[in-house]
Design an enzyme around this catalytic site. Structure first.
Site, PDB file in Angstrom:
ATOM      1  N   GLU A 102       0.976  -1.230  -0.085  1.00 28.16           N
ATOM      2  CA  GLU A 102      -0.124  -0.084  -0.118  1.00 28.16           C
ATOM      3  C   GLU A 102       0.930   1.191  -0.066  1.00 28.16           C
ATOM      4  O   GLU A 102       2.089   1.095   0.618  1.00 28.16           O
ATOM      5  CB  GLU A 102      -0.904  -0.049   1.223  1.00 28.16           C
ATOM      6  N   ASP A 106      -3.685   5.931   6.167  1.00 27.30           N
ATOM      7  CA  ASP A 106      -4.208   7.238   6.882  1.00 27.30           C
ATOM      8  C   ASP A 106      -4.988   6.879   7.952  1.00 27.30           C
ATOM      9  O   ASP A 106      -4.560   6.438   9.126  1.00 27.30           O
ATOM     10  CB  ASP A 106      -4.789   7.993   5.436  1.00 27.30           C
TER      11      ASP A 106
HETATM   12  P1  IMP Z   1      -7.215   5.249   4.566  1.00 32.30           P
HETATM   13  O1  IMP Z   1      -8.184   4.169   4.036  1.00 32.30           O
HETATM   14  O2  IMP Z   1      -7.981   6.224   5.467  1.00 32.30           O
HETATM   15  O3  IMP Z   1      -6.124   4.617   5.446  1.00 32.30           O
HETATM   16  O4  IMP Z   1      -6.657   6.104   3.310  1.00 32.30           O
HETATM   17  C1  IMP Z   1      -5.982   4.995   2.810  1.00 32.30           C
HETATM   18  C2  IMP Z   1      -5.878   5.547   1.074  1.00 32.30           C
HETATM   19  O5  IMP Z   1      -6.104   6.994   1.177  1.00 32.30           O
HETATM   20  C3  IMP Z   1      -4.527   5.664   0.380  1.00 32.30           C
HETATM   21  O6  IMP Z   1      -4.405   4.332  -0.003  1.00 32.30           O
HETATM   22  C4  IMP Z   1      -4.457   6.526  -0.531  1.00 32.30           C
HETATM   23  O7  IMP Z   1      -4.963   6.297  -1.588  1.00 32.30           O
HETATM   24  C5  IMP Z   1      -5.300   7.479   0.059  1.00 32.30           C
HETATM   25  N1  IMP Z   1      -4.382   8.662   0.816  1.00 32.30           N
HETATM   26  C6  IMP Z   1      -4.273   9.050   2.264  1.00 32.30           C
HETATM   27  N2  IMP Z   1      -3.533   9.879   2.443  1.00 32.30           N
HETATM   28  C7  IMP Z   1      -3.043  10.477   1.348  1.00 32.30           C
HETATM   29  C8  IMP Z   1      -1.870  11.525   1.117  1.00 32.30           C
HETATM   30  O8  IMP Z   1      -1.643  12.206   1.915  1.00 32.30           O
HETATM   31  N3  IMP Z   1      -1.917  11.627  -0.433  1.00 32.30           N
HETATM   32  C9  IMP Z   1      -2.348  10.788  -1.481  1.00 32.30           C
HETATM   33  N4  IMP Z   1      -3.541   9.898  -1.155  1.00 32.30           N
HETATM   34  C10 IMP Z   1      -3.571   9.655   0.211  1.00 32.30           C
HETATM   35 MG    MG Z   2      -4.552   3.965  -2.126  1.00 35.74          MG
END
Ligand code: IMP
Ligand code: MG
Length: 179
Positions: A102, A106
């Site tokens: 991955e 986030d």
């Molecule tokens: P989560 O499900 O909230 O952990 O988000 C993860 C996904 O969000 C990652 O696979 C990225 O595609 C996107 N993402 C989270 N933060 C960023 C960032 O700072 N830049 C670009 N994409 C991000």
């Molecule tokens: Mg992603």
């Protein structure tokens, strides 16, 4: 320091291509050690992880297969709060040792969802290798990556596969938003 503008936001270079390469080698070394004498299935999360995956996987010298899944959880610069599967897995994970590759963790929603999905499909083990992680935003403790190169605070980054609304994936460095 290089800077670029995307969607009206200014981004400054944060990690050079050389720094990224130096960050990835220790991750590959650990995977080579941890899975010695085993064979691996890499599940690469499209689209963001495709560049990181190509650099990481080429440094892993174990017998392995690579497959892809496409999920989406982000709109613009924020988590949409739900995971949508856009392209499902084409490869059985049953009884396989899986490493999810991955770009960035986030809130952890995507990894929380995908780990559960792969376990349901019968994976023998599931770990996560992520280039970046934002620990302050993590809402799902089980989503913390097992292998991670760098932790960052709550800042938006682009480049090296990471996008803003689909743009900037092709940049060779990683750029951080300038507040
Ligand atoms: P989560 O499900 O909230 O952990 O988000 C993860 C996904 O969000 C990652 O696979 C990225 O595609 C996107 N993402 C989270 N933060 C960023 C960032 O700072 N830049 C670009 N994409 C991000
Ligand atoms: Mg992603």
């Amino acid at each position: 320091m290089r800077s670029i503008t995307e969607q009206g936001h200014i981004f400054e270079e944060w990690l050079t291509p050389e720094q990224i390469a130096a960050d990835i080698q220790p991750l590959a070394d650990r995977i080579n050690e941890d899975y010695k004498d085993k064979s691996l299935l890499f599940v690469v999360v499209l689209n963001g992880a495709f560049i990181f995956a190509s650099d990481l996987i080429r440094r892993v010298n174990l017998r392995s297969k690579v497959t892809f899944i496409r999920v989406k959880s982000y709109e613009g610069m924020n988590s949409a709060g739900e995971v949508k599967m856009i392209v499902p897995l084409q490869q059985s994970v049953k009884d396989r040792d899986v490493i999810i590759v991955e770009d960035i963790v986030d809130t952890g929603l995507t990894m929380h969802w995908l780990k559960a999905h792969l376990r349901e499909q019968g994976a023998a083990s599931v770990r996560v290798a992520a280039l970046l992680c934002k620990p302050d935003k993590l809402q799902y403790p089980d989503a913390a990556p097992d292998y991670v190169a760098r932790r960052i605070s709550n800042e938006f980054v682009i480049g090296y596969g990471l996008d803003l609304d689909g743009f900037a994936r092709n940049l060779d460095a990683i750029y951080k938003i300038k507040e």
